[in-house]
Design an enzyme around this catalytic site. Sequence first.
Site, PDB file in Angstrom:
ATOM      1  N   HIS A 239       0.836  -1.206   0.000  1.00  0.00           N
ATOM      2  CA  HIS A 239       0.000   0.000   0.000  1.00  0.00           C
ATOM      3  C   HIS A 239       0.869   1.253   0.000  1.00  0.00           C
ATOM      4  CE1 HIS A 239      -3.698   2.324   1.045  1.00  0.00           C
ATOM      5  NE2 HIS A 239      -2.799   3.134   1.592  1.00  0.00           N
ATOM      6  N   GLU A 243       1.264   3.830  -3.450  1.00  0.00           N
ATOM      7  CA  GLU A 243       0.895   5.247  -3.403  1.00  0.00           C
ATOM      8  C   GLU A 243       2.070   6.135  -3.787  1.00  0.00           C
ATOM      9  OE1 GLU A 243      -1.982   6.606  -3.092  1.00  0.00           O
ATOM     10  OE2 GLU A 243      -3.018   4.704  -2.761  1.00  0.00           O
ATOM     11  N   LYS A 246       2.689   5.860  -7.582  1.00  0.00           N
ATOM     12  CA  LYS A 246       1.678   6.597  -8.354  1.00  0.00           C
ATOM     13  C   LYS A 246       2.008   8.085  -8.401  1.00  0.00           C
ATOM     14  CE  LYS A 246      -2.189   5.502  -6.363  1.00  0.00           C
ATOM     15  NZ  LYS A 246      -3.648   5.541  -6.132  1.00  0.00           N
ATOM     16  N   ASN A 247       2.359   8.634  -7.241  1.00  0.00           N
ATOM     17  CA  ASN A 247       2.683  10.066  -7.183  1.00  0.00           C
ATOM     18  C   ASN A 247       3.909  10.399  -8.014  1.00  0.00           C
ATOM     19  OD1 ASN A 247       0.539  10.484  -5.428  1.00  0.00           O
ATOM     20  ND2 ASN A 247       1.799  10.369  -3.594  1.00  0.00           N
TER      21      ASN A 247
END
Length: 408
Positions: A239, A243, A246-247
């Site tokens: 997780h 994240e 993705k950023n």
Amino acid sequence: MRLTRCLLLQTLKGFDKYAKFHPSPLSLEEMFLFGTKTGTEQSSFEFLRRELPVRLANIMMEMNQLPEPLLNVPSVTMVSNWYKKSFAEILSFENSDGKDLDTLSTFADTLVVIRNRHANVVETMAQGVMELKDRYGEENMDTLQYFLNRFFTSRISIRMLINQHALLYGSQLANHPRHIGCIDPKCNVLEVVKDAYANARFLCEQYYLTAPELELITHGKHDSEEDISIVYVPSHLYHMLFELFKNSLRAVVEHFPVDSTLPKLKVHVCKGKEDLTIKLCDQGGGIPYNNINKLFEYMYSTAPSPSCANSGSAPLAGYGYGLPLSRLYAQYFQGDLVVSSVDGFGTDAYIYLKVLSNEANECLPIYNKTSARMYESDVVVSDWTSSPKSPQNSRTFSTLSRTYQPRT
């Protein structure tokens, strides 16, 4: 009607009783040893039927301290009702001894029902916060930030306990034969990094038709990838990494001109004596220093809000809950997630995890007088001089001179 009142009265008495206790934090080592050597289904039942009501009651007490406008938002009311129902269901096993196989089976099934009921808590609570901001603006946001950090940490811990019991003693099988519940005793960090990058890259290519490559670098003396492993929960680490990837992917693609050669994302992994550190470096233009802390504020995002019409695929960014929740996952077992940036160049993100499982203790919110006091004031009064951009410093010099003019 009389039976309903009796059940409600029993639940309220149970709520008052368990809210007075503090949660009992466990370490990853204790969870692992319980699942492999020391634990039984009956002892797990005995622990959870007392511990889960404590954790539920503590966070429900804080929920009751929230500002009235937020509690009246339909989405938040729905979440509150879910917690009340789950608390009552766990409380029904309060006087059971766990020696009956039917009781143990019913308890395991009840935990799965509770877990499924709370599956959309994050999205539902996010909807409630959005509704609140639309109605009242930024009022009570500091209080809300404090509450959400504690609320979501409590949720992570409750789901952790439920998943462990369900995977060890329920009908659901673990994802991997090596796993003890949802814990991997030899969590291969590099494999999780590659998996998270591959899935984030797939999303990035869907939106932008391109994505930067990954350069994975290890530090220290390791004979193989398996040496860079720790006792950990792979889904938690995934997780966090997903994240961050993705950023970074979005930032790099948007920072460089179309059809240009994109610089690689560099991921450094180092396993020390106490910490396992993962450092993700991108050249996506960086973030202004004043915005670093905003990255961990709920509902803050540099991406446009995702469209509801695009529900067929997962959004690359836009909700503003990714980084705050990722940091909570890291901090849950005494780790951390830190972001630093060079404005105009790129951003570095660090994930710190405990190497020793006996030091990876749950970090849990406790409801007491100190936490209750945080909800008493609607306005946070600063005890520092304000920055030049602050409204408190917007008065002109002439105004100040009139304000502090000596008496004659």
